[in-house]
Design a protein around this motif. Structure first.
Motif, PDB file in Angstrom:
ATOM      1  N   ARG A 198       0.842  -1.214   0.000  1.00 37.00           N
ATOM      2  CA  ARG A 198       0.000   0.000   0.000  1.00 37.00           C
ATOM      3  C   ARG A 198       0.864   1.246   0.000  1.00 37.00           C
ATOM      4  O   ARG A 198       0.504   2.258  -0.585  1.00 37.00           O
ATOM      5  CB  ARG A 198      -0.945  -0.012   1.197  1.00 37.00           C
ATOM      6  N   GLU A 199       2.006   1.176   0.665  1.00 36.84           N
ATOM      7  CA  GLU A 199       2.941   2.301   0.608  1.00 36.84           C
ATOM      8  C   GLU A 199       3.442   2.489  -0.813  1.00 36.84           C
ATOM      9  O   GLU A 199       3.610   3.624  -1.269  1.00 36.84           O
ATOM     10  CB  GLU A 199       4.112   2.063   1.555  1.00 36.84           C
TER      11      GLU A 199
ATOM     12  N   LEU B  86       1.766   1.874  -3.493  1.00 38.02           N
ATOM     13  CA  LEU B  86       0.692   2.540  -4.221  1.00 38.02           C
ATOM     14  C   LEU B  86       0.737   4.043  -3.981  1.00 38.02           C
ATOM     15  O   LEU B  86       0.642   4.830  -4.922  1.00 38.02           O
ATOM     16  CB  LEU B  86      -0.676   1.981  -3.817  1.00 38.02           C
ATOM     17  N   GLN B  87       0.896   4.441  -2.738  1.00 33.76           N
ATOM     18  CA  GLN B  87       0.978   5.876  -2.433  1.00 33.76           C
ATOM     19  C   GLN B  87       2.189   6.515  -3.118  1.00 33.76           C
ATOM     20  O   GLN B  87       2.097   7.613  -3.657  1.00 33.76           O
ATOM     21  CB  GLN B  87       1.031   6.098  -0.921  1.00 33.76           C
TER      22      GLN B  87
ATOM     23  N   VAL C  62       2.973  -2.789  -6.656  1.00 39.04           N
ATOM     24  CA  VAL C  62       1.557  -2.533  -6.382  1.00 39.04           C
ATOM     25  C   VAL C  62       0.755  -3.732  -6.883  1.00 39.04           C
ATOM     26  O   VAL C  62       1.026  -4.267  -7.952  1.00 39.04           O
ATOM     27  CB  VAL C  62       1.091  -1.244  -7.099  1.00 39.04           C
TER      28      VAL C  62
ATOM     29  N   ASP D 225      -4.349  -3.576  -3.438  1.00 40.36           N
ATOM     30  CA  ASP D 225      -4.057  -2.205  -3.000  1.00 40.36           C
ATOM     31  C   ASP D 225      -5.063  -1.229  -3.591  1.00 40.36           C
ATOM     32  O   ASP D 225      -5.526  -0.307  -2.913  1.00 40.36           O
ATOM     33  CB  ASP D 225      -2.642  -1.789  -3.413  1.00 40.36           C
ATOM     34  N   LEU D 226      -5.401  -1.426  -4.866  1.00 40.37           N
ATOM     35  CA  LEU D 226      -6.373  -0.539  -5.505  1.00 40.37           C
ATOM     36  C   LEU D 226      -7.744  -0.689  -4.852  1.00 40.37           C
ATOM     37  O   LEU D 226      -8.429   0.295  -4.604  1.00 40.37           O
ATOM     38  CB  LEU D 226      -6.462  -0.835  -7.001  1.00 40.37           C
TER      39      LEU D 226
ATOM     40  N   ASP E 124      -8.392  -1.841  -1.752  1.00 38.76           N
ATOM     41  CA  ASP E 124      -8.332  -1.321  -0.378  1.00 38.76           C
ATOM     42  C   ASP E 124      -8.367   0.197  -0.370  1.00 38.76           C
ATOM     43  O   ASP E 124      -9.032   0.812   0.461  1.00 38.76           O
ATOM     44  CB  ASP E 124      -7.079  -1.811   0.336  1.00 38.76           C
ATOM     45  N   ASP E 125      -7.648   0.811  -1.321  1.00 38.09           N
ATOM     46  CA  ASP E 125      -7.604   2.262  -1.380  1.00 38.09           C
ATOM     47  C   ASP E 125      -8.984   2.828  -1.714  1.00 38.09           C
ATOM     48  O   ASP E 125      -9.429   3.797  -1.105  1.00 38.09           O
ATOM     49  CB  ASP E 125      -6.571   2.713  -2.417  1.00 38.09           C
TER      50      ASP E 125
ATOM     51  N   GLU F 292     -11.206   2.412   1.372  1.00 35.81           N
ATOM     52  CA  GLU F 292     -10.848   3.375   2.413  1.00 35.81           C
ATOM     53  C   GLU F 292     -11.347   4.771   2.063  1.00 35.81           C
ATOM     54  O   GLU F 292     -11.860   5.494   2.919  1.00 35.81           O
ATOM     55  CB  GLU F 292      -9.329   3.397   2.585  1.00 35.81           C
ATOM     56  N   LEU F 293     -11.242   5.148   0.801  1.00 36.39           N
ATOM     57  CA  LEU F 293     -11.726   6.458   0.361  1.00 36.39           C
ATOM     58  C   LEU F 293     -13.241   6.560   0.532  1.00 36.39           C
ATOM     59  O   LEU F 293     -13.747   7.585   1.004  1.00 36.39           O
ATOM     60  CB  LEU F 293     -11.337   6.695  -1.096  1.00 36.39           C
TER      61      LEU F 293
ATOM     62  N   THR G 166     -13.999   6.962   4.242  1.00 32.94           N
ATOM     63  CA  THR G 166     -13.624   8.309   4.691  1.00 32.94           C
ATOM     64  C   THR G 166     -14.657   9.331   4.251  1.00 32.94           C
ATOM     65  O   THR G 166     -15.083  10.173   5.042  1.00 32.94           O
ATOM     66  CB  THR G 166     -12.230   8.684   4.148  1.00 32.94           C
TER      67      THR G 166
END
Length: 80
Positions: A3-4, A6-7, A43, A47-48, A50-51, A54-55, A58
């Motif tokens: 995930r890091e 990906l960022q 990546v 990861d995509l 999960d991201d 999470e978005l 949020t």
């Protein structure tokens, strides 16, 4: 660690015009992941997902009534 990555990849896309151009030409997640790997970012599909999840969470919390109920009421000075 992924995930890091990906960022890091998203920051690289944001700051490098050529990479940004290549990313905009990707028509699906597989092409985007392949692009990331070609540039050394480890990546994976999860990861995509999960991201994105999470978005969505949020955004929901930011607009929900639950979030507002945890905020302190505005300070009011005592009337004299």
């Amino acid at each position: 660690m992924s995930r890091e990555a990906l960022q890091d990849f998203l920051r690289a896309v944001e700051h490098h015009q050529g990479l940004r151009r290549d990313a905009t030409q990707c028509s699906d997640d597989d092409q985007l992941l392949a692009l990331a790997r070609r540039h050394g970012f480890n990546v994976i599909q999860r990861d995509l997902c999960d991201d994105a999840r999470e978005l969505a969470i949020t955004r929901w919390v930011e607009t929900s009534r639950i979030q507002r109920s945890f905020q302190s009421p505005p300070f009011q000075s005592p009337k004299t």
